[in-house]
Design a protein around this motif. Structure first.
Motif, PDB file in Angstrom:
ATOM      1  N   GLN A   1       0.864  -1.176   0.000  1.00 23.92           N
ATOM      2  CA  GLN A   1       0.000   0.000   0.000  1.00 23.92           C
ATOM      3  C   GLN A   1       0.897   1.222   0.000  1.00 23.92           C
ATOM      4  N   VAL A   2       0.735   2.057  -0.979  1.00 28.93           N
ATOM      5  CA  VAL A   2       1.541   3.274  -1.022  1.00 28.93           C
ATOM      6  C   VAL A   2       0.739   4.372  -0.330  1.00 28.93           C
ATOM      7  N   LEU A   3       1.212   4.792   0.836  1.00 28.40           N
ATOM      8  CA  LEU A   3       0.442   5.744   1.629  1.00 28.40           C
ATOM      9  C   LEU A   3       0.784   7.181   1.268  1.00 28.40           C
ATOM     10  N   GLN A   4       2.048   7.400   0.949  1.00 25.65           N
ATOM     11  CA  GLN A   4       2.478   8.743   0.628  1.00 25.65           C
ATOM     12  C   GLN A   4       3.644   8.655  -0.340  1.00 25.65           C
ATOM     13  N   GLN A   5       3.655   9.533  -1.349  1.00 30.36           N
ATOM     14  CA  GLN A   5       4.750   9.487  -2.304  1.00 30.36           C
ATOM     15  C   GLN A   5       5.505  10.795  -2.284  1.00 30.36           C
ATOM     16  N   ASP A   6       6.817  10.674  -2.123  1.00 29.72           N
ATOM     17  CA  ASP A   6       7.660  11.842  -2.328  1.00 29.72           C
ATOM     18  C   ASP A   6       8.980  11.364  -2.916  1.00 29.72           C
ATOM     19  N   GLY A   7       8.882  10.701  -4.051  1.00 30.61           N
ATOM     20  CA  GLY A   7      10.094  10.217  -4.704  1.00 30.61           C
ATOM     21  C   GLY A   7      10.585   8.923  -4.086  1.00 30.61           C
ATOM     22  N   GLY A   8      11.323   8.158  -4.888  1.00 31.32           N
ATOM     23  CA  GLY A   8      11.893   6.912  -4.375  1.00 31.32           C
ATOM     24  C   GLY A   8      10.850   5.879  -4.029  1.00 31.32           C
ATOM     25  N   LEU A   9       9.785   5.826  -4.828  1.00 28.81           N
ATOM     26  CA  LEU A   9       8.710   4.882  -4.532  1.00 28.81           C
ATOM     27  C   LEU A   9       9.194   3.445  -4.637  1.00 28.81           C
ATOM     28  N   LEU A  10       9.913   3.155  -5.728  1.00 28.87           N
ATOM     29  CA  LEU A  10      10.353   1.771  -5.939  1.00 28.87           C
ATOM     30  C   LEU A  10      11.281   1.332  -4.819  1.00 28.87           C
ATOM     31  N   HIS A  11      12.209   2.191  -4.433  1.00 28.45           N
ATOM     32  CA  HIS A  11      13.149   1.716  -3.425  1.00 28.45           C
ATOM     33  C   HIS A  11      12.491   1.565  -2.063  1.00 28.45           C
ATOM     34  N   ALA A  12      11.528   2.413  -1.764  1.00 33.21           N
ATOM     35  CA  ALA A  12      10.788   2.240  -0.515  1.00 33.21           C
ATOM     36  C   ALA A  12      10.021   0.920  -0.523  1.00 33.21           C
ATOM     37  N   CYS A  13       9.395   0.603  -1.662  1.00 29.48           N
ATOM     38  CA  CYS A  13       8.623  -0.639  -1.752  1.00 29.48           C
ATOM     39  C   CYS A  13       9.533  -1.847  -1.566  1.00 29.48           C
ATOM     40  N   VAL A  14      10.701  -1.825  -2.199  1.00 23.38           N
ATOM     41  CA  VAL A  14      11.619  -2.959  -2.105  1.00 23.38           C
ATOM     42  C   VAL A  14      12.098  -3.129  -0.667  1.00 23.38           C
ATOM     43  N   ASN A  15      12.508  -2.033  -0.043  1.00 27.09           N
ATOM     44  CA  ASN A  15      13.015  -2.133   1.327  1.00 27.09           C
ATOM     45  C   ASN A  15      11.933  -2.603   2.293  1.00 27.09           C
ATOM     46  N   ALA A  16      10.739  -2.062   2.129  1.00 26.06           N
ATOM     47  CA  ALA A  16       9.651  -2.456   3.032  1.00 26.06           C
ATOM     48  C   ALA A  16       9.299  -3.922   2.838  1.00 26.06           C
ATOM     49  N   THR A  17       9.317  -4.382   1.584  1.00 26.79           N
ATOM     50  CA  THR A  17       8.992  -5.781   1.326  1.00 26.79           C
ATOM     51  C   THR A  17      10.035  -6.696   1.967  1.00 26.79           C
ATOM     52  N   THR A  18      11.300  -6.319   1.867  1.00 23.77           N
ATOM     53  CA  THR A  18      12.361  -7.113   2.501  1.00 23.77           C
ATOM     54  C   THR A  18      12.062  -7.278   3.985  1.00 23.77           C
ATOM     55  N   LEU A  19      11.774  -6.154   4.650  1.00 17.43           N
ATOM     56  CA  LEU A  19      11.557  -6.201   6.096  1.00 17.43           C
ATOM     57  C   LEU A  19      10.309  -6.998   6.437  1.00 17.43           C
ATOM     58  N   ALA A  20       9.268  -6.818   5.643  1.00 18.16           N
ATOM     59  CA  ALA A  20       8.027  -7.537   5.938  1.00 18.16           C
ATOM     60  C   ALA A  20       8.222  -9.036   5.767  1.00 18.16           C
ATOM     61  N   LEU A  21       8.975  -9.432   4.738  1.00 21.06           N
ATOM     62  CA  LEU A  21       9.222 -10.859   4.521  1.00 21.06           C
ATOM     63  C   LEU A  21      10.014 -11.439   5.693  1.00 21.06           C
ATOM     64  N   ILE A  22      10.979 -10.680   6.172  1.00 17.78           N
ATOM     65  CA  ILE A  22      11.769 -11.159   7.311  1.00 17.78           C
ATOM     66  C   ILE A  22      10.873 -11.320   8.533  1.00 17.78           C
ATOM     67  N   CYS A  23       9.967 -10.349   8.725  1.00 19.33           N
ATOM     68  CA  CYS A  23       9.070 -10.431   9.877  1.00 19.33           C
ATOM     69  C   CYS A  23       8.134 -11.622   9.779  1.00 19.33           C
TER      70      CYS A  23
END
Lengths: 264, 283, 283
Positions: A126-148
């Motif tokens: 879910q993209v809550l807010q965009q201020d550039g770097g959308l793809l990298h935020a999504c990738v990093n968040a997915t990494t952390l969520a998968l680990i969790c």
């Protein structure tokens, strides 16, 4: 292209007061949400994404199951209020589908899917807010969520965006900078330093490319430390809750304390 | 670095972190080998048994083992089998041949049984069962061939993380407040009205009508209150990531009764925190 | 729709073992492209591009429209592409597959977002009249590397296309028929070419340029680079697949630079040849 705002001023500061190579503040929240197996709210400056993971679980579409590994399914939803201008995006918007396909193919080789044949791992972004770097935020968040979610992965995937202002490389661009500068996103696996994702969509000279590419790789390592710390904090918090606070036996090897239960 | 594990202090790790050399140690779950190094693939605690190194994730889906008691929900009725959601990576399978059928425990399965499978278990039914075996692809096969297993009624389901349920001598708990608990190792917990042992174990008189009945018994208000109180306590403990034990549950129950508050107030954050603080202090 | 069958095991092993010896099934070198065959149609802006058996037709037409109010000074370019079941039985009409999404998005990025055509030059009368270019891409047959083929067809079609000359007197716009005045070519900033490299699961196999269909299905990741002969990258896309060392990526970019120059030479020559044979019939 010209712009009203100075991207990089003479003092070497960017429009939001950062230095060239400075990343924005990141905040990571991995607290449990609803019935998801893993989730993570990640903020890079003003960009905010929420990723929830369900699975590995029984595959919804039987025709899609693979007999030798798990299927990864990614759905991205950009909320209408995430940009300055309120706009509802169709779910079938090509840009969103591409983002989902990119996330999916980035994680397919990293997640050890072979351990879960015939299952499915659902990644909801879910993209809550965009201020550039959308793809990298999504990738990093997915990494952390998968680990969790306790899903085995060979390594972290840490993504950073980078751009070039005339000849000066910049890291972690905001929306304002992204609109004016050529920029790219690079995702690295910190242990081996290998690159899983490169996405450049604007015109850039080959020599500049090499420069930012290397720089983004290094920034990925820095980001990894931050992400690792967040994971470690969460792990130790949960392990502490399970063990020390309750002084209860762990597993089978110390079952002396079990006798307590005879009290009633 | 190898010495760290001897202490019993749990070493924490995260994906991609090298643990040790693969020549001296064997890799277990949650690890992989690259370049002669054992590397962690999940975030959790490192565990070592002799030469075997494994990493246990703090939170994950349920990993079944044969003999585990699980609570599950029927998702699908298929020819000669039911599919059961048991919070695992795949739906479990309950074969028609692994359930007790009406008219005597030991008898051959008839075609008529196959036709009336929905009279035993229907989609959405909850049941308690034991893990019997695994299929080649890792899916688990369940059985309910005991009078303690079978369809569940007279209560409610509470779902928590499977890591919070420890292996106990018995997973059927009877609390003095008139509440029965079935702690499924998969994190599904059945909280129900107490049923007397004698009623339950009429070894000879296996009453198919009662076992597969879809109707709840009469439950009085006091029991309803107790059931929801226990459920809420379990939810609070789970929210604080505290493993569930019967002592803890009883302490918490006592505390909750002392508070004389409404059951629903338990779910408010401050009440929950107060409860955790009190029972932690009692230990 | 069921998944298309994956290649058989002998086929797979044969391909891998021959690639290990740097041999490709169609006799090419690992870093050799199939020579694109460009055929120009009778109309301007109609191009058929073939890479081996992969065939794509691209066609450009232009019409006058009123520009959207937010961009009154720019012309409009739209790209239409569709992978119909005609190209290969793997493509399904209906919901776009991941591959189709990749191709459409890449076309969009390479041909539109990288400022290939000077949009301001398409403006005829500010806020009133602009040219709307429609690039339609038809995929006729897929024998691997559809993406490069479509991009090449698209860019050549844009280079080949000529729009009618217009004359503006006050608010009056006159469009001259090609028979009256020679149509003018589009003003273009640069000519990007798309090059796709395929990587294989075995790290000892070197990447191959312009993968065939079999190579593409058996690959473990694609790296697509779009760049022009002036050493400017337009798109670099490596979405997942096997992780690569940073130096490897830079090496491939270096190779792509040379290949793009070769390709540019070829395209320029073809266009020149076609134009030489054409000038007579236009006027």
């Amino acid at each position: 292209m010209s712009s009203r705002v100075e991207i990089l001023n003479d003092g070497g500061y960017r429009s939001d007061g950062r230095r060239q190579y400075e990343l924005r503040d990141i905040s990571i929240d991995t607290s449990q949400q609803g019935s998801a197996d893993g989730c993570c709210t990640l903020r890079h400056g003003l960009t905010e994404v929420l990723v929830t993971i369900f699975g590995p679980r029984e595959a919804k579409m039987r025709s899609q199951t693979l007999h030798d590994r798990a299927v990864i399914n990614v759905e991205v939803n950009v909320l209408p209020f995430s940009t300055g201008e309120r706009r509802r995006r169709a779910r079938a918007d090509r840009r969103i589908l591409e983002l989902a396909a990119t996330i999916k193919s980035t994680f397919e080789p990293v997640v050890q899917t072979a351990l879960y044949p015939r299952s499915q791992v659902d990644i909801y972004v879910q993209v809550l807010q965009q201020d550039g770097g959308l793809l990298h935020a999504c990738v990093n968040a997915t990494t952390l969520a998968l680990i969790c979610a306790g899903i085995p992965m060979t390594d972290f995937v840490c993504a950073v965006s980078g751009g070039v202002h005339s000849t000066e490389p910049l890291l972690d661009l905001t929306m304002l900078e992204e609109n004016d500068l050529p920029h790219m996103t690079v995702a690295v696996m910190p242990r081996t330093g290998k690159v899983t994702l490169v996405a450049l969509e604007t015109r850039l000279h080959v020599d500049r490319f090499a420069e930012i590419f290397k720089l983004a790789g290094e920034a990925g390592q820095a980001l990894h430390k931050e992400m690792k710390r967040a994971v470690r904090n969460r792990t130790s918090r949960l392990v502490d809750a399970m063990e020390t606070s309750m002084k209860q036996p762990v597993g089978g090897e110390r079952d002396v304390v079990m006798e307590d239960r005879m009290d009633f | 670095m190898d010495e760290d594990w001897e202490e019993g202090s749990h070493r924490l790790t995260s994906p991609g972190e090298p643990l040790t050399s693969s020549q001296a140690f064997m890799r277990g779950h949650g690890t992989y080998i690259d370049n002669e190094e054992v590397i962690s693939s999940v975030a959790g605690t490192v565990e070592r048994v002799n030469k075997l190194i494994s990493v246990r994730a703090v939170r994950s889906r349920y990993n079944p083992e044969v003999g585990d008691l699980v609570v599950g929900r029927i998702t699908e009725v298929q020819p000669r089998r039911w599919k059961v959601d048991a919070n695992s990576r795949q739906d479990a399978v309950l074969m028609l041949s692994s359930v007790n059928l009406p008219g005597g425990v030991q008898r051959r399965k008839l075609e008529s049984d196959e036709l009336q499978m929905r009279t035993f278990f229907e989609e959405g039914d909850l049941l308690v069962a034991e893990v019997q075996a695994f299929f080649a692809d890792g899916a688990m096969s369940l059985h309910t061939r005991s009078l303690r297993y079978g369809k569940l009624r007279n209560g409610q389901l509470v779902t928590i993380s499977p890591a919070l349920i420890r292996r106990l001598k018995s997973h059927f708990l009877s609390l003095p407040c008139g509440v029965d608990l079935i702690l499924g190792l998969n994190g599904y917990i059945w909280v129900s009205k107490h049923v007397k042992q004698t009623e339950q174990e009429g070894e000879e008189a296996f009453d198919a009508e009662a076992v597969y009945s879809n109707k709840n018994d009469d439950i009085d208000d006091a029991t309803r209150l107790a059931v929801s109180r226990v459920s809420n306590i379990i939810r609070i403990l789970a929210a604080h990531f505290i493993p569930l034990t019967d002592t803890l549950l009883l302490d918490a129950y006592e505390w909750a009764v002392e508070q004389e508050g409404d059951v629903k107030e338990l779910l408010q954050a401050d009440t929950g925190d107060a409860m955790i603080a009190t029972i932690a202090a009692r230990d | 729709m069921p998944r298309p069958p994956s290649p058989s095991i002998p086929e797979k092993e044969f391909l891998y073992s021959s690639l290990k010896q740097s041999l490709r099934l169609d006799g090419r070198n690992p870093l050799e492209m199939r020579t694109p065959a460009l055929t120009f149609g009778p109309e301007l802006g109609w191009v058929e591009c073939a890479l081996g058996k992969t065939r794509v037709i691209a066609q450009v037409d232009a019409k006058m429209v009123k520009p959207p109010p937010e961009r009154p000074l720019e012309g409009i370019i739209s790209i239409h592409s569709e992978l119909s079941p005609m190209a290969s039985s793997e493509y399904d009409s209906g919901r776009p597959s991941d591959e189709e999404v990749t191709i459409t998005r890449m076309l969009d990025k390479v041909l539109r977002r990288s400022d290939v055509v000077d949009k301001e030059s398409l403006c005829v009368l500010a806020g009133q009249r602009v040219w709307h270019l429609r690039l339609t891409i038809h995929c006729l047959a897929d024998a691997g590397n559809m993406l490069d083929c479509s991009c090449l067809a698209g860019i050549v079609a844009l280079r080949h296309f000529r729009r009618p000359e217009v004359e503006v007197v006050g608010d009056e716009v006159t469009v001259h028929h090609p028979s009256e005045r020679a149509p003018v070519p589009l003003s273009m900033h640069h000519t990007p070419y798309c090059l796709t490299f395929a990587y294989f699961p075995d790290a000892t196999i070197l990447p191959v340029l312009d993968p065939s269909h079999l190579e593409q299905t058996l690959s473990a990741g694609l790296l697509t680079i779009a760049l022009n002969a002036q050493r400017e990258l337009c798109v670099v896309q490596k979405a997942g697949g096997v992780p690569l060392a940073p130096d490897e990526i830079l090496r491939i970019v270096g190779i792509a630079v040379d290949k793009a120059k070769e390709l540019d030479k070829l395209v320029e020559q073809k266009l020149k040849e076609d134009w030489a044979g054409r000038t007579v019939e236009v006027r």
